[in-house]
Design a protein around this motif. Structure first.
Motif, PDB file in Angstrom:
ATOM      1  N   UNK A 266       0.715  -1.111  -0.022  1.00  0.00           N
ATOM      2  CA  UNK A 266       0.000   0.063   0.056  1.00  0.00           C
ATOM      3  C   UNK A 266       0.788   1.237   0.024  1.00  0.00           C
ATOM      4  N   UNK A 267       1.920   1.305   0.688  1.00  0.00           N
ATOM      5  CA  UNK A 267       2.698   2.477   0.532  1.00  0.00           C
ATOM      6  C   UNK A 267       3.410   2.651  -0.690  1.00  0.00           C
ATOM      7  N   UNK A 268       3.511   1.555  -1.471  1.00  0.00           N
ATOM      8  CA  UNK A 268       3.936   1.911  -2.972  1.00  0.00           C
ATOM      9  C   UNK A 268       2.969   2.533  -3.723  1.00  0.00           C
ATOM     10  N   UNK A 269       1.648   2.871  -3.217  1.00  0.00           N
ATOM     11  CA  UNK A 269       0.682   3.350  -3.934  1.00  0.00           C
ATOM     12  C   UNK A 269       0.642   4.806  -3.671  1.00  0.00           C
ATOM     13  N   UNK A 270       1.333   5.348  -2.923  1.00  0.00           N
ATOM     14  CA  UNK A 270       1.526   6.726  -2.456  1.00  0.00           C
ATOM     15  C   UNK A 270       2.051   7.395  -3.686  1.00  0.00           C
ATOM     16  N   UNK A 271       2.006   8.815  -3.843  1.00  0.00           N
ATOM     17  CA  UNK A 271       3.054   9.610  -4.703  1.00  0.00           C
ATOM     18  C   UNK A 271       4.123   9.678  -4.500  1.00  0.00           C
ATOM     19  N   UNK A 272       5.115   9.250  -5.263  1.00  0.00           N
ATOM     20  CA  UNK A 272       6.649   9.161  -4.925  1.00  0.00           C
ATOM     21  C   UNK A 272       6.918   8.186  -3.690  1.00  0.00           C
ATOM     22  N   UNK A 273       6.491   6.945  -3.781  1.00  0.00           N
ATOM     23  CA  UNK A 273       6.814   6.002  -2.773  1.00  0.00           C
ATOM     24  C   UNK A 273       8.247   5.993  -2.330  1.00  0.00           C
ATOM     25  N   UNK A 274       8.266   5.835  -0.878  1.00  0.00           N
ATOM     26  CA  UNK A 274       9.660   5.628  -0.444  1.00  0.00           C
ATOM     27  C   UNK A 274      10.312   4.270  -0.953  1.00  0.00           C
ATOM     28  N   UNK A 275       9.592   3.321  -1.126  1.00  0.00           N
ATOM     29  CA  UNK A 275       9.846   2.189  -1.839  1.00  0.00           C
ATOM     30  C   UNK A 275       9.804   1.698  -3.289  1.00  0.00           C
ATOM     31  N   UNK A 276      10.083   3.028  -4.015  1.00  0.00           N
ATOM     32  CA  UNK A 276       9.760   2.918  -5.399  1.00  0.00           C
ATOM     33  C   UNK A 276      10.135   1.526  -6.139  1.00  0.00           C
ATOM     34  N   UNK A 277      11.183   1.093  -5.889  1.00  0.00           N
ATOM     35  CA  UNK A 277      11.930   0.111  -6.717  1.00  0.00           C
ATOM     36  C   UNK A 277      11.681  -1.399  -5.423  1.00  0.00           C
ATOM     37  N   UNK A 278      10.790  -1.778  -5.425  1.00  0.00           N
ATOM     38  CA  UNK A 278      10.102  -2.851  -4.530  1.00  0.00           C
ATOM     39  C   UNK A 278      11.282  -3.905  -4.639  1.00  0.00           C
ATOM     40  N   UNK A 279      11.824  -4.390  -3.729  1.00  0.00           N
ATOM     41  CA  UNK A 279      12.881  -5.315  -3.811  1.00  0.00           C
ATOM     42  C   UNK A 279      14.403  -4.929  -4.264  1.00  0.00           C
ATOM     43  N   UNK A 280      14.324  -3.893  -4.358  1.00  0.00           N
ATOM     44  CA  UNK A 280      16.132  -3.220  -4.906  1.00  0.00           C
ATOM     45  C   UNK A 280      16.478  -2.401  -3.748  1.00  0.00           C
ATOM     46  N   UNK A 281      15.882  -2.174  -2.580  1.00  0.00           N
ATOM     47  CA  UNK A 281      16.399  -1.209  -1.671  1.00  0.00           C
ATOM     48  C   UNK A 281      17.638  -1.387  -1.226  1.00  0.00           C
ATOM     49  N   UNK A 282      18.317  -2.361  -0.782  1.00  0.00           N
ATOM     50  CA  UNK A 282      19.467  -2.655  -0.166  1.00  0.00           C
ATOM     51  C   UNK A 282      20.558  -2.903  -1.188  1.00  0.00           C
ATOM     52  N   UNK A 283      20.004  -3.384  -2.492  1.00  0.00           N
ATOM     53  CA  UNK A 283      21.043  -3.298  -3.554  1.00  0.00           C
ATOM     54  C   UNK A 283      21.196  -1.780  -4.096  1.00  0.00           C
TER      55      UNK A 283
END
Length: 458
Positions: free
Chosen positions: A344-361
């Motif tokens: 659900x947070x990925x549905x916000x405008x400019x989500x903080x987790x824009x690239x889901x699954x790529x964060x730590x990479x």
């Protein structure tokens, strides 16, 4: 099953192996049913390696190699483990041999899995230090399920006035970005976020303006600035009172990143010519903080902590790594402890987790681009700690020579600052090694406390 011929040094290392959270040795006489308890303990924790055919020697530091005469002798162990763990996708078997020792060592690699793994008797164990603990109560089993991400605290229900959610700034920002548009109450009902006058924890975190009212000690970030580079810290090093950041989870992430950046910009370090602000890649800070907030265990009543030191930033997130995720595979695998939050947070405008699954990479790549060492990830008893160090990539020798490619001379103090070496004597040894190879020489015009080093003059 494969037989691997190991070298003499590897065999010696195996006999010197210290039993710990991730390693265990057993004699070949061990009962398969007892061994299945250890397998259960490893699989329910971080996974690990078992070596069967090594006898512990209490009187000597070196254990005894006492392997299976034939591979068939290990059949009972293998069959019992495969029967107890029917899918067996978390077990790998191989045999180890060495010319100096008789018999085969059975090496069992146990992977961490998301499911609860039981022993052959149906009991559940978990690894603790160099031993195992039996899970004997419903409360302990429930805690293990939370730890492994089988169940998530984000689905717990909380009493609340639903109108406070319908009128929140967060839901209004969110709902305008959802396709198709919908009324807040209708959308939240369809998503199974609200029911009567109750709301799930995920909904509280996402759609209330002040989550700490309903989830105290579970929905804030604490930021502390320690004026030291030491690992041995105390309150005397605190620059000021800890800063507490509170907001809906979307703003909590962005505000925490901005506050952290602001504090870091005030840290000065001796540069090539003058004091300079320390620079960490914003992407690394953003992704690690986002991960810490989104994937923490919300059943634990502790805040996410960000500790800012002179030479590093530490971000500690409550809860162990979920599912089958371990420190060694964290960049290559995914297991969302809080899937509703992540989705659900990925549905916000400019989500903080824009690239889901790529964060730590992304964080690792950002550090490398600035030629800084990769973040260090550690799983503790009840939390995950990520350390972002301000230390350059490359050996100390390389860093010193690179500095001297742009500068006439270098002092011990400057060299320690750019290499991350703490000891003055250790740094001096780096200079001496370079001198031995005719790559460096002491500046003859400067002695004692004013001494410097330079490239050799032709």
């Amino acid at each position: 099953m494969h037989i691997f011929e190991i070298s003499d040094s590897q065999a010696l290392s195996l006999l010197n192996l210290e039993e710990n959270y991730l390693n265990d040795v057993k004699a070949k006489e061990i009962k398969p049913s007892k061994l299945s308890e250890t397998v259960s303990a490893f699989a329910n924790a971080a996974g690990g390696d078992l070596y069967i055919g090594i006898k512990e020697n209490q009187s000597q530091s070196l254990n005894n190699w006492d392997g299976f005469t034939t591979r068939e002798q290990a059949n009972e162990i293998i069959h019992v483990l495969q029967k107890a763990h029917s899918f067996g996708n978390h077990l790998k078997f191989e045999f180890l041999a060495n010319n100096n020792y008789q018999g085969y060592i059975l090496h069992i690699t146990v992977s961490k899995v998301k499911d609860i793994v039981k022993s052959s008797s149906g009991e559940v164990f978990i690894r603790s230090n160099a031993g195992k603990i039996k899970i004997s109560t419903d409360e302990e089993l429930a805690k293990l399920k939370l730890d492994k991400g089988i169940v998530s605290f984000e689905n717990e229900w909380v009493d609340i006035n639903i109108r406070l959610i319908e009128q929140s700034n967060s839901i209004n920002k969110f709902i305008h970005n959802v396709i198709p548009h919908s009324e807040p109450r209708k959308y939240l009902l369809n998503q199974d976020i609200i029911r009567d006058e109750k709301c799930k924890v995920a909904g509280i975190l996402l759609f209330t303006d002040e989550p700490p009212i309903y989830l105290p000690k579970r929905s804030s970030v604490k930021i502390m600035r320690y004026k030291t580079s030491s690992d041995d810290i105390g309150r005397e090093f605190l620059d000021s009172d800890p800063l507490t950041v509170e907001a809906d989870i979307y703003n909590l992430i962005y505000n925490s990143v901005e506050k952290t950046k602001s504090i870091i910009q005030g840290i000065k370090k001796l540069g090539e010519k003058e004091l300079e602000s320390i620079a960490y890649p914003e992407e690394a800070l953003h992704e690690v903080i986002t991960n810490a907030v989104l994937h923490r265990d919300y059943s634990i009543a502790q805040d996410v902590q960000i500790r800012i030191f002179d030479n590093r930033v530490e971000i500690e997130s409550p809860g162990k790594l979920p599912g089958h995720v371990t420190v060694s595979n964290i960049l290559d695998t995914q297991s969302a402890r809080n899937p509703t939050l992540v989705r659900l947070i990925n549905k916000f405008p400019s989500p903080p987790n824009k690239d889901v699954g790529e964060g730590l990479n992304t964080a690792f790549r950002a550090m490398e681009q600035l030629r800084l060492k990769a973040p260090i990830i550690t799983e503790k008893d009840n939390s995950v700690l990520v350390i972002i160090k301000h230390e350059m990539l490359g050996s100390p020798e390389e860093i010193v020579l690179e500095y001297l490619s742009k500068n006439e001379e270098i002092t011990n103090s400057i060299a320690r600052g750019i290499t991350g070496i703490k000891s003055e004597n250790t740094m001096k040894n780096v200079f001496l090694r370079l001198k031995k190879r005719n790559l460096l020489e002491p500046n003859p015009d400067k002695k004692g406390s004013k001494s410097t080093w330079r490239k050799p003059k032709k």
